[in-house]
Design a protein around this motif. Structure first.
Motif, PDB file in Angstrom:
ATOM      1  N   THR A   1       0.525  -1.230  -0.016  1.00 34.76           N
ATOM      2  CA  THR A   1      -0.190   0.263  -0.419  1.00 34.76           C
ATOM      3  C   THR A   1       1.300   1.030  -0.189  1.00 34.76           C
ATOM      4  OG1 THR A   1      -0.629   0.082   2.818  1.00 34.76           O
ATOM      5  CG2 THR A   1      -2.063  -1.173   1.269  1.00 34.76           C
ATOM      6  N   VAL A   2       2.330   1.221   0.248  1.00 39.34           N
ATOM      7  CA  VAL A   2       2.791   2.308   0.037  1.00 39.34           C
ATOM      8  C   VAL A   2       3.005   2.636  -1.499  1.00 39.34           C
ATOM      9  CG1 VAL A   2       5.185   3.130   0.869  1.00 39.34           C
ATOM     10  CG2 VAL A   2       4.007   2.241   3.102  1.00 39.34           C
ATOM     11  N   ALA A   3       3.564   1.220  -1.789  1.00 42.31           N
ATOM     12  CA  ALA A   3       3.642   1.408  -2.820  1.00 42.31           C
ATOM     13  C   ALA A   3       2.583   2.081  -3.760  1.00 42.31           C
ATOM     14  CB  ALA A   3       4.273   0.453  -3.989  1.00 42.31           C
ATOM     15  N   ALA A   4       1.357   1.567  -3.670  1.00 38.11           N
ATOM     16  CA  ALA A   4       0.101   2.343  -4.284  1.00 38.11           C
ATOM     17  C   ALA A   4       0.277   3.995  -4.034  1.00 38.11           C
ATOM     18  CB  ALA A   4      -1.183   1.203  -3.913  1.00 38.11           C
ATOM     19  N   THR A   5       0.299   4.232  -2.733  1.00 34.57           N
ATOM     20  CA  THR A   5      -0.043   5.855  -2.255  1.00 34.57           C
ATOM     21  C   THR A   5       1.632   7.079  -3.322  1.00 34.57           C
ATOM     22  OG1 THR A   5       0.370   4.947   0.006  1.00 34.57           O
ATOM     23  CG2 THR A   5       1.246   7.271  -0.359  1.00 34.57           C
ATOM     24  N   GLY A   6       0.682   7.520  -3.405  1.00 37.45           N
ATOM     25  CA  GLY A   6       1.433   8.766  -4.531  1.00 37.45           C
ATOM     26  C   GLY A   6       1.822   9.730  -4.093  1.00 37.45           C
ATOM     27  N   GLN A   7       3.318   9.638  -2.775  1.00 40.35           N
ATOM     28  CA  GLN A   7       3.815  10.302  -2.635  1.00 40.35           C
ATOM     29  C   GLN A   7       5.191  10.117  -1.989  1.00 40.35           C
ATOM     30  OE1 GLN A   7       1.622  13.078   0.977  1.00 40.35           O
ATOM     31  NE2 GLN A   7      -0.608  11.388   0.193  1.00 40.35           N
ATOM     32  N   PRO A   8       6.559  10.409  -2.548  1.00 35.59           N
ATOM     33  CA  PRO A   8       7.192   9.311  -2.447  1.00 35.59           C
ATOM     34  C   PRO A   8       7.582   9.712  -1.402  1.00 35.59           C
ATOM     35  CG  PRO A   8       7.145  11.295  -4.725  1.00 35.59           C
ATOM     36  CD  PRO A   8       5.889  11.352  -3.385  1.00 35.59           C
ATOM     37  N   ARG A   9       7.499  10.698  -0.390  1.00 40.68           N
ATOM     38  CA  ARG A   9       8.466  11.255   0.632  1.00 40.68           C
ATOM     39  C   ARG A   9       7.986   9.569   1.683  1.00 40.68           C
ATOM     40  NH1 ARG A   9       3.962  13.712   5.152  1.00 40.68           N
ATOM     41  NH2 ARG A   9       2.449  13.197   4.012  1.00 40.68           N
ATOM     42  N   PHE A  10       6.406   8.869   0.934  1.00 39.63           N
ATOM     43  CA  PHE A  10       6.363   7.808   1.678  1.00 39.63           C
ATOM     44  C   PHE A  10       6.719   6.507   0.920  1.00 39.63           C
ATOM     45  CE2 PHE A  10       2.421  10.417   2.611  1.00 39.63           C
ATOM     46  CZ  PHE A  10       2.173  10.478   3.819  1.00 39.63           C
ATOM     47  N   HIS A  11       7.434   6.709   0.658  1.00 40.10           N
ATOM     48  CA  HIS A  11       9.077   5.110  -0.471  1.00 40.10           C
ATOM     49  C   HIS A  11      10.283   5.256   0.816  1.00 40.10           C
ATOM     50  CE1 HIS A  11       5.852   6.072  -3.815  1.00 40.10           C
ATOM     51  NE2 HIS A  11       5.223   5.551  -2.735  1.00 40.10           N
ATOM     52  N   GLN A  12      10.225   6.733   0.989  1.00 41.40           N
ATOM     53  CA  GLN A  12      11.622   6.702   1.429  1.00 41.40           C
ATOM     54  C   GLN A  12      12.846   5.920   2.559  1.00 41.40           C
ATOM     55  OE1 GLN A  12      12.254  11.088   1.339  1.00 41.40           O
ATOM     56  NE2 GLN A  12      11.852  11.347  -0.037  1.00 41.40           N
ATOM     57  N   GLY A  13      13.245   5.393   1.820  1.00 38.13           N
ATOM     58  CA  GLY A  13      13.869   4.368   3.057  1.00 38.13           C
ATOM     59  C   GLY A  13      13.430   2.828   2.634  1.00 38.13           C
ATOM     60  N   PHE A  14      12.395   2.419   2.619  1.00 36.40           N
ATOM     61  CA  PHE A  14      11.721   1.661   1.656  1.00 36.40           C
ATOM     62  C   PHE A  14      11.937   0.708  -0.045  1.00 36.40           C
ATOM     63  CE2 PHE A  14       9.305   3.667   4.887  1.00 36.40           C
ATOM     64  CZ  PHE A  14       9.886   3.168   6.998  1.00 36.40           C
ATOM     65  N   GLU A  15      13.117   1.196  -0.173  1.00 30.54           N
ATOM     66  CA  GLU A  15      13.264   0.928  -1.734  1.00 30.54           C
ATOM     67  C   GLU A  15      13.730  -0.573  -1.267  1.00 30.54           C
ATOM     68  OE1 GLU A  15      14.119   3.551  -0.352  1.00 30.54           O
ATOM     69  OE2 GLU A  15      13.225   5.026  -1.606  1.00 30.54           O
ATOM     70  N   PRO A  16      13.895  -1.287  -2.160  1.00 24.89           N
ATOM     71  CA  PRO A  16      12.732  -1.029  -3.572  1.00 24.89           C
ATOM     72  C   PRO A  16      11.533  -2.251  -2.872  1.00 24.89           C
ATOM     73  CG  PRO A  16      14.798  -3.642  -3.764  1.00 24.89           C
ATOM     74  CD  PRO A  16      14.038  -2.600  -2.716  1.00 24.89           C
ATOM     75  N   LEU A  17      10.676  -1.208  -3.361  1.00 27.87           N
ATOM     76  CA  LEU A  17       9.649  -1.111  -3.444  1.00 27.87           C
ATOM     77  C   LEU A  17       8.687  -2.463  -4.110  1.00 27.87           C
ATOM     78  CD1 LEU A  17       7.247   2.502  -3.138  1.00 27.87           C
ATOM     79  CD2 LEU A  17       7.978   0.887  -1.712  1.00 27.87           C
ATOM     80  N   PRO A  18       7.859  -3.499  -3.944  1.00 29.56           N
ATOM     81  CA  PRO A  18       6.807  -4.090  -4.593  1.00 29.56           C
ATOM     82  C   PRO A  18       6.836  -3.559  -6.189  1.00 29.56           C
ATOM     83  CG  PRO A  18       6.321  -3.970  -2.417  1.00 29.56           C
ATOM     84  CD  PRO A  18       7.445  -2.421  -2.642  1.00 29.56           C
ATOM     85  N   GLN A  19       6.778  -4.025  -7.047  1.00 27.87           N
ATOM     86  CA  GLN A  19       6.367  -3.479  -8.451  1.00 27.87           C
ATOM     87  C   GLN A  19       4.776  -3.692  -8.375  1.00 27.87           C
ATOM     88  OE1 GLN A  19       8.139  -6.364 -10.983  1.00 27.87           O
ATOM     89  NE2 GLN A  19      10.440  -5.107 -11.049  1.00 27.87           N
ATOM     90  N   GLY A  20       4.590  -3.198  -9.354  1.00 31.74           N
ATOM     91  CA  GLY A  20       3.155  -3.091  -9.711  1.00 31.74           C
ATOM     92  C   GLY A  20       2.182  -2.389  -9.003  1.00 31.74           C
ATOM     93  N   PHE A  21       2.678  -1.263  -9.209  1.00 31.76           N
ATOM     94  CA  PHE A  21       1.874   0.193  -8.582  1.00 31.76           C
ATOM     95  C   PHE A  21       2.498   0.755 -10.140  1.00 31.76           C
ATOM     96  CE2 PHE A  21       1.776  -2.568  -4.889  1.00 31.76           C
ATOM     97  CZ  PHE A  21       0.579  -2.733  -5.185  1.00 31.76           C
ATOM     98  N   VAL A  22       1.648   1.784 -10.486  1.00 31.61           N
ATOM     99  CA  VAL A  22       2.303   3.125 -10.523  1.00 31.61           C
ATOM    100  C   VAL A  22       1.377   4.506 -10.645  1.00 31.61           C
ATOM    101  CG1 VAL A  22       4.041   2.478 -12.994  1.00 31.61           C
ATOM    102  CG2 VAL A  22       1.392   2.780 -12.946  1.00 31.61           C
ATOM    103  N   HIS A  23       2.234   5.714 -10.955  1.00 30.66           N
ATOM    104  CA  HIS A  23       1.317   6.551 -10.498  1.00 30.66           C
ATOM    105  C   HIS A  23       0.886   7.661 -11.816  1.00 30.66           C
ATOM    106  CE1 HIS A  23       3.432   5.015  -6.952  1.00 30.66           C
ATOM    107  NE2 HIS A  23       2.395   4.982  -6.410  1.00 30.66           N
TER     108      HIS A  23
END
Length: 398
Positions: free
Chosen positions: A141-163
């Motif tokens: 659900t973080v990967a689905a979230t369209g706000q990069p600040r929530f992604h930082q530090g958790f990469e690589p995120l699961p594939q299959g989500f585009v914004h």
């Protein structure tokens, strides 16, 4: 014990994932909270759109206590009456035929993502969501979230989500491919600054789904259950989703989420494909049955719309009175944002802190608006008090 004493104890044992106010809340009633020092607060945050019937609503509290004295947990290996009653209420008052129950909005969205993938078949796994969206804190659900600040530090995120860019359906259609299975969106983005999706935009998204054979998923975790003035926000937009997720207000404070869908789509999830140990817990669902019963009563939704109009008018008055701080209001129902000027944005967090000191709870959403999500039972007198406190804070800032 005092606020400071509780905070000292808590800070010694918790992982520091929250920036907490210096208050330990010990009691709630209606639209008010009290901390360990005895200070009273007017709550226009409602546990972030959770306690929609207010704190410790007598009928909900009675339902919780009664059920806790009868049966607390048996797992989903068995039927339980409160869970069945809740599922019937949800089905009878929505587009859906089937319900899956879990414990939170993120879990409901996880279930929706899994359903969209398994229903669409091999090779179709990609989900398009919108820039500015918020769908949860799990990895998917973080990967689905369209706000990069929530992604930082958790990469690589699961594939299959585009914004897709917000507001332009052409940017969504440009992302559709043979891998796409669904479009996921909130009818009104709450966390990124109370941004409504206009009816024509939602209709265009529905049209894209229909033309390309995609599922439309509405995340109504924050907007559902009366928050915008109808039971579900999409009812105001003239568009029906294929899958809908709910949580927050469903249990009025108890952890509960739900994913709703149609008979034909639900058939793709068979025994063993998905589960939740605590999902649809008897105590939480007993509370939710009472919540829905109260919300479905005659006049309840109309009262939300009336109070919304009153509140919007008051907030517009704030924008007129303080043009250096605010530019206007947006949102629906009792999910409203006071849009701030550049100067206001610079001081947004400070405004929230000063409101807290004045005994009023709001928050600063998306680093751009002051967000107001009071209990749906709020009265006009409480709205007046909140606006008076806000004006006092803005006067002092000036």
């Amino acid at each position: 014990m005092t606020n400071a004493e509780w905070a000292t104890r808590g800070n010694k044992v918790f992982i520091g994932t929250y920036s907490r106010f210096p208050a330990a809340m010990v009691k709630g009633s209606g639209c008010r909270l009290w901390d360990a020092d005895g200070k009273e607060y007017l709550d226009f945050l409602a546990g972030i759109a959770v306690c929609s019937l207010g704190h410790c609503h007598p009928a909900v509290t009675e339902a919780i206590c009664r059920q806790a004295g009868e049966l607390v947990h048996v797992s989903n290996l068995f039927h339980t009456p409160p869970q069945i009653r809740l599922a019937e209420l949800l089905v009878n008052n929505s587009f859906a035929d089937r319900v899956f129950m879990c414990n939170s909005g993120a879990e409901a969205n996880e279930a929706a993502i899994k359903l969209a993938r398994i229903h669409s078949g091999e090779g179709r796994y990609e989900i398009i969501s919108l820039a500015g969206s918020f769908h949860g804190r799990t990895l998917a659900t973080v990967a689905a979230t369209g706000q990069p600040r929530f992604h930082q530090g958790f990469e690589p995120l699961p594939q299959g989500f585009v914004h897709a860019e917000f507001g332009d359906p052409r940017t969504i259609e440009a992302l559709v491919s043979s891998k796409t299975c669904a479009i996921l969106c909130e009818p009104l983005q709450g966390e990124s600054g109370v941004r409504p999706l206009e009816p024509e935009y939602i209709r265009a998204i529905r049209d894209i789904c229909d033309r390309h054979g995609l599922l439309l998923i509405f995340d109504e975790v924050q907007t559902g259950l009366g928050r915008t003035g109808t039971l579900f926000a999409h009812e105001q937009l003239g568009v029906t989703p294929d899958i809908m997720t709910l949580a927050k207000a469903l249990g009025n404070g108890l952890p509960l989420g739900a994913m709703l869908t149609t008979e034909s789509i639900a058939a793709s999830l068979t025994v063993g494909t998905h589960a939740s140990t605590f999902g649809g817990n008897p105590v939480a669902t007993a509370a939710a049955v009472e919540v829905l019963t109260l919300m479905l009563a005659d006049g309840f939704m109309a009262s939300i719309r009336e109070k919304s109009a009153y509140f919007v008018d008051k907030l517009q008055g704030v924008a007129v009175r303080y043009p250096q701080w605010a530019t206007g209001v947006r949102g629906r129902g009792l999910l409203l944002g006071l849009m701030l000027t550049d100067k206001g944005i610079e001081r947004g967090a400070e405004i929230v802190q000063r409101m807290f000191e004045e005994g009023a709870l709001i928050n600063f959403a998306g680093n751009r608006v002051l967000r107001f999500v009071p209990p749906l039972i709020v009265g006009t007198a409480e709205i007046d008090t909140l606006v008076d406190k806000l004006c006092l804070v803005l006067d002092r800032l000036a």
